[in-house]
Structures are given as structure tokens and as C-alpha cells.
Design a protein around this motif. Structure first.
Motif, PDB file in Angstrom:
ATOM      1  N   MET A   1      11.133  49.472   5.162  1.00 15.29           N
ATOM      2  CA  MET A   1      10.037  50.410   5.433  1.00 15.29           C
ATOM      3  C   MET A   1       9.443  50.181   6.819  1.00 15.29           C
ATOM      4  SD  MET A   1       7.641  52.689   4.515  1.00 15.29           S
ATOM      5  CE  MET A   1       7.007  52.824   2.856  1.00 15.29           C
ATOM      6  N   MET A   2       9.180  48.921   7.178  1.00 14.32           N
ATOM      7  CA  MET A   2       8.611  48.627   8.492  1.00 14.32           C
ATOM      8  C   MET A   2       9.545  49.066   9.609  1.00 14.32           C
ATOM      9  SD  MET A   2       6.491  45.047   8.276  1.00 14.32           S
ATOM     10  CE  MET A   2       7.803  44.054   7.560  1.00 14.32           C
ATOM     11  N   GLN A   3      10.844  48.893   9.405  1.00 11.76           N
ATOM     12  CA  GLN A   3      11.787  49.300  10.436  1.00 11.76           C
ATOM     13  C   GLN A   3      11.836  50.825  10.574  1.00 11.76           C
ATOM     14  OE1 GLN A   3      15.625  47.404  10.036  1.00 11.76           O
ATOM     15  NE2 GLN A   3      14.758  45.339  10.085  1.00 11.76           N
ATOM     16  N   ARG A   4      11.880  51.523   9.448  1.00 10.29           N
ATOM     17  CA  ARG A   4      11.970  52.986   9.490  1.00 10.29           C
ATOM     18  C   ARG A   4      10.686  53.612  10.028  1.00 10.29           C
ATOM     19  NH1 ARG A   4      10.350  56.962   6.130  1.00 10.29           N
ATOM     20  NH2 ARG A   4       9.812  55.533   4.422  1.00 10.29           N
ATOM     21  N   ARG A   5       9.548  53.225   9.444  1.00 11.79           N
ATOM     22  CA  ARG A   5       8.286  53.801   9.890  1.00 11.79           C
ATOM     23  C   ARG A   5       7.871  53.263  11.262  1.00 11.79           C
ATOM     24  NH1 ARG A   5       6.013  57.720   9.323  1.00 11.79           N
ATOM     25  NH2 ARG A   5       3.897  57.117   8.705  1.00 11.79           N
ATOM     26  N   GLY A   6       8.311  52.046  11.563  1.00 13.21           N
ATOM     27  CA  GLY A   6       8.025  51.513  12.886  1.00 13.21           C
ATOM     28  C   GLY A   6       8.663  52.347  13.983  1.00 13.21           C
ATOM     29  N   ALA A   7       9.869  52.841  13.729  1.00 11.98           N
ATOM     30  CA  ALA A   7      10.527  53.715  14.696  1.00 11.98           C
ATOM     31  C   ALA A   7       9.809  55.060  14.809  1.00 11.98           C
ATOM     32  CB  ALA A   7      11.982  53.923  14.299  1.00 11.98           C
ATOM     33  N   GLU A   8       9.344  55.566  13.672  1.00 11.37           N
ATOM     34  CA  GLU A   8       8.678  56.874  13.667  1.00 11.37           C
ATOM     35  C   GLU A   8       7.295  56.828  14.311  1.00 11.37           C
ATOM     36  OE1 GLU A   8      10.813  58.228   9.435  1.00 11.37           O
ATOM     37  OE2 GLU A   8       8.681  57.697   9.491  1.00 11.37           O
ATOM     38  N   LEU A   9       6.638  55.702  14.233  1.00 11.08           N
ATOM     39  CA  LEU A   9       5.269  55.579  14.732  1.00 11.08           C
ATOM     40  C   LEU A   9       5.192  54.930  16.112  1.00 11.08           C
ATOM     41  CD1 LEU A   9       3.571  54.362  11.415  1.00 11.08           C
ATOM     42  CD2 LEU A   9       3.272  56.603  12.498  1.00 11.08           C
ATOM     43  N   ALA A  10       6.335  54.711  16.751  1.00  9.93           N
ATOM     44  CA  ALA A  10       6.369  54.008  18.035  1.00  9.93           C
ATOM     45  C   ALA A  10       5.427  54.657  19.048  1.00  9.93           C
ATOM     46  CB  ALA A  10       7.795  53.987  18.580  1.00  9.93           C
ATOM     47  N   SER A  11       4.569  53.834  19.641  1.00 10.69           N
ATOM     48  CA  SER A  11       3.589  54.324  20.604  1.00 10.69           C
ATOM     49  C   SER A  11       3.114  53.155  21.458  1.00 10.69           C
ATOM     50  CB  SER A  11       2.395  54.952  19.881  1.00 10.69           C
ATOM     51  OG  SER A  11       1.315  55.169  20.766  1.00 10.69           O
ATOM     52  N   ALA A  12       2.849  53.428  22.708  1.00  8.81           N
ATOM     53  CA  ALA A  12       2.370  52.389  23.616  1.00  8.81           C
ATOM     54  C   ALA A  12       0.985  51.883  23.230  1.00  8.81           C
ATOM     55  CB  ALA A  12       2.345  52.915  25.047  1.00  8.81           C
TER      56      ALA A  12
END
Length: 336
Positions: free
Chosen positions: A128-139
Motif C-alpha cells: 500500500m505504501m509503495q502504490r499510494r506513495g507513487a500516486e501521492l508523490a509531491s515535493a
């Protein structure tokens, strides 16, 4: 120079400001971790208890890594303790109290079925962290600006050399021996740093997963960063604090790949997993050596034998690191 207030004075200061002091709470110190933070449980009559996390110095909550990463994880969402309040000048954060039962502590009392279910839950949270981490990527989130790159991975292996080999084991390295070891470490580091990066917790092991109301909660996530997709799995499944049979590790890796839609890549993934485990476990030995010698904290000595075994077995299974094994065996008898 003004003397810094004591930990208890800072706790009392927070309780006064928050209005909790009027409820006459009882304050209980908690066992800390390997960091320089201190923790206190506040028992409030007729209300849920809370935990106060005391930092070594005042902070600005707007730039505090813990709060920044907590905001990211809450958006996913994955289970983390709620931030209930803060006092920046006192260096205090108030957190939801998840109790005292870590995954490590619970395993001794868990049935085999419960043990398996908890580890599948833990693996699913990584996916979940990997999948949503990619979707929520932000500076705006700190983890996306830092990574397990060549510099960081090299620093961690140098930490192993300094604090485990030299400080803990008393090894004296010549300049030539040090360079030879660094050359072998560089082969491993380049391979790991070249892998595609995902969001990593960075310390995802059985002591940083709390069991609360039948659900695992993730703690100690302030150092999250980008790194290989094997990193958090290695932290969990090659955990210095818990023994897992290799067939269990294989089953959980297969489960992770199924969650990611990558069934059929088990062999290649296991090779990368073992490669990551080699670096991570050497780094852990460095941490244990540092805690024992520099921090005078002997509690981690008991976890060194298991971690040494991980490294020994891993080196024996990876012919490309035969030279590294030979060099390390010169200084560490457990690797011979």
C-alpha cells in the motif's frame, strides 16, 4: 547560559498549556528507542491516555519530519498514531496511545494462524505504501527529496566498518584493507542505488509495528525516503529481532508480488531481496556496535548473533560477493 528545562518540566509545561493538568493525570516514563527522543504516557482519569514524545531540542512543527511524513501516510491512508497536539518551544508532540504491544512482543503469544495473518497484514501495508506513495508523490513531502543513493548506502557501510568492526570488535584496518573492503562494498552499493525507487519507511521491523485493537499501526516513520522496492520487506523479513523460517519468507515474498501483480518474477525478486538484505544487515550491525560502544547501551548485543547469521548465510549464497566474504571473514570469525 540558560539551563534547558528538564524532561519532566517540559511534560508539565505541555500539560498546563493543554488544560490536561487540571484533570490531575498520572505521568509514566516509557522505555525509549535507539533515538534521542524520550517518551511519557499520560494517564487521564475517565479519558484515553496519550503519549508525549520529547525531542532533544525545540522544533518548528511545520518542518518537523515526523509530522510531514505523518501527513503523507494519513492521506494514503495507512494506520499511524494520530498527532493530538504539540508545543514547539518545549520540543513536545502529543500522540495517540497505541499501547505497549509491538509485533515483536506479540509473536510469542500468537497462534501460528495469527502469526501468519499479522505478517500478511504487515506485507500488505508495504504494498500500500509503495502504490499510494507513487500516486501521492509531491515535493511538499520530505521523503521524495531524499533517497538510498550511492552516498547514503556507502555511509551506512562505512558506519558498519567504524562501529562494528573497529569499535565493537576491536579490528585495526590498514589503509589497504580499508580500501579493499570499500571497493567490494561499492559493487553492492552501485547495484542497489541503480534500482527503481519507491517510498520506503526505512525501519519497518517488528518493533516499529504496534498491535492495537487487532490492527497493526506503523510508528517511527520520520526517516522515510525513496529506495528499492525490497528495502522495507528486508527490514521486516530479515529482522534482527525475530526469526522467520525461510519458507515463511518465500511465502510472504510471493504474497507481496501477487499484491503488486508481479507473480512470476519470484526468482529475480529474491535475488534483489538478498542483495538488499546484505547491505541492510551490515548496516544493522553498525548500529548495534554504535549503541553498545558509543551510547553505552548494551541491550542490542543480544541481537548481534542473529544478524551475523543473516550476513553469513547471505554471503554464502551470493557468489558475486565471494571477495567481500573473504575479506570480512578475516575480521569476523562468524563469517568463516
Amino acid at each position: 547560559m540558560t539551563e534547558a528545562p528538564s524532561a519532566r518540566a517540559r511534560v508539565d509545561g505541555y500539560l498546563e498549556r493543554s488544560g490536561l493538568a487540571a484533570q490531575h493525570p498520572r505521568v509514566v516514563p516509557l522505555t525509549g528507542d535507539a533515538s534521542d527522543r524520550k517518551y511519557f504516557r499520560v494517564l487521564i482519569p475517565d479519558a484515553p491516555s496519550i503519549v508525549l514524545s520529547l525531542y532533544a531540542a525545540p522544533f518548528d512543527v511545520r518542518t518537523l519530519p515526523f509530522v510531514n511524513v505523518a501527513t503523507l501516510l494519513a492521506k494514503m491512508p495507512v494506520p499511524i498514531p494520530a498527532v493530538l497536539g504539540h508545543a514547539d518551544d518545549l520540543g513536545v508532540i502529543a500522540l495517540e496511545d497505541l499501547g505497549d504491544v509491538t509485533l515483536q512482543a506479540h509473536l510469542g503469544a500468537a497462534s501460528p494462524a495469527e502469526h501468519a495473518a499479522l505478517y500478511r497484514q504487515a506485507v500488505a501495508l508495504i504494498a500500500m505504501m509503495q502504490r499510494r506513495g507513487a500516486e501521492l508523490a509531491s515535493a511538499e513531502y520530505l521523503p521524495y527529496g531524499i533517497a538510498f543513493d550511492v552516498e547514503k548506502l556507502t555511509w551506512e557501510l562505512d558506519f558498519f566498518t567504524k562501529h562494528f568492526l573497529e569499535a565493537y570488535r576491536g579490528v585495526t584496518l590498514t589503509a589497504e584493507e580499508r580500501d579493499a573492503l570499500r571497493d567490494e562494498f561499492a559493487v553492492l552499493v552501485r547495484a542497489l542505488a541503480a534500482e527503481p525507487r519507491v517510498l520506503c519507511h526505512r525501519d519497518y521491523h517488528s518493533r516499529n509495528l504496534m498491535l492495537h485493537e487487532a490492527q497493526l499501526y506503523i510508528i517511527d516513520f520520520q526517516d522515510a525516503r525513496m529506495g528499492p522496492d525490497t528495502y522495507d520487506l528486508v527490514s521486516l523479513l530479515r529482522d534482527s529481532y525475530v526469526d522467520l523460517p525461510d519458507h515463511t519468507v518465500q511465502e510472504l515474498l510471493a504474497y507481496f508480488l501477487a499484491l503488486k501483480g508481479l507473480t512470476g518474477t519470484e526468482r529475480e525478486f529474491r535475488e534483489r531481496f538478498d542483495q538488499m538484505a546484505l547491505q541492510r544487515n551490515l548496516k544493522a550491525l553498525g548500529t548495534f556496535g554504535y549503541q553498545t560502544t558509543a551510547r553505552r547501551n548494551p541491550v542490542y548485543i543480544q541481537y548481534i548473533p542473529r544478524t551475523l547469521k543473516y550476513v553469513r548465510d547471505n554471503l554464502a549464497q551470493q557468489p558475486r560477493f565471494e571477495r567481500m566474504r573473504d575479506l570480512l571473514a578475516t575480521y569476523v570469525e562468524e563469517f568463516r
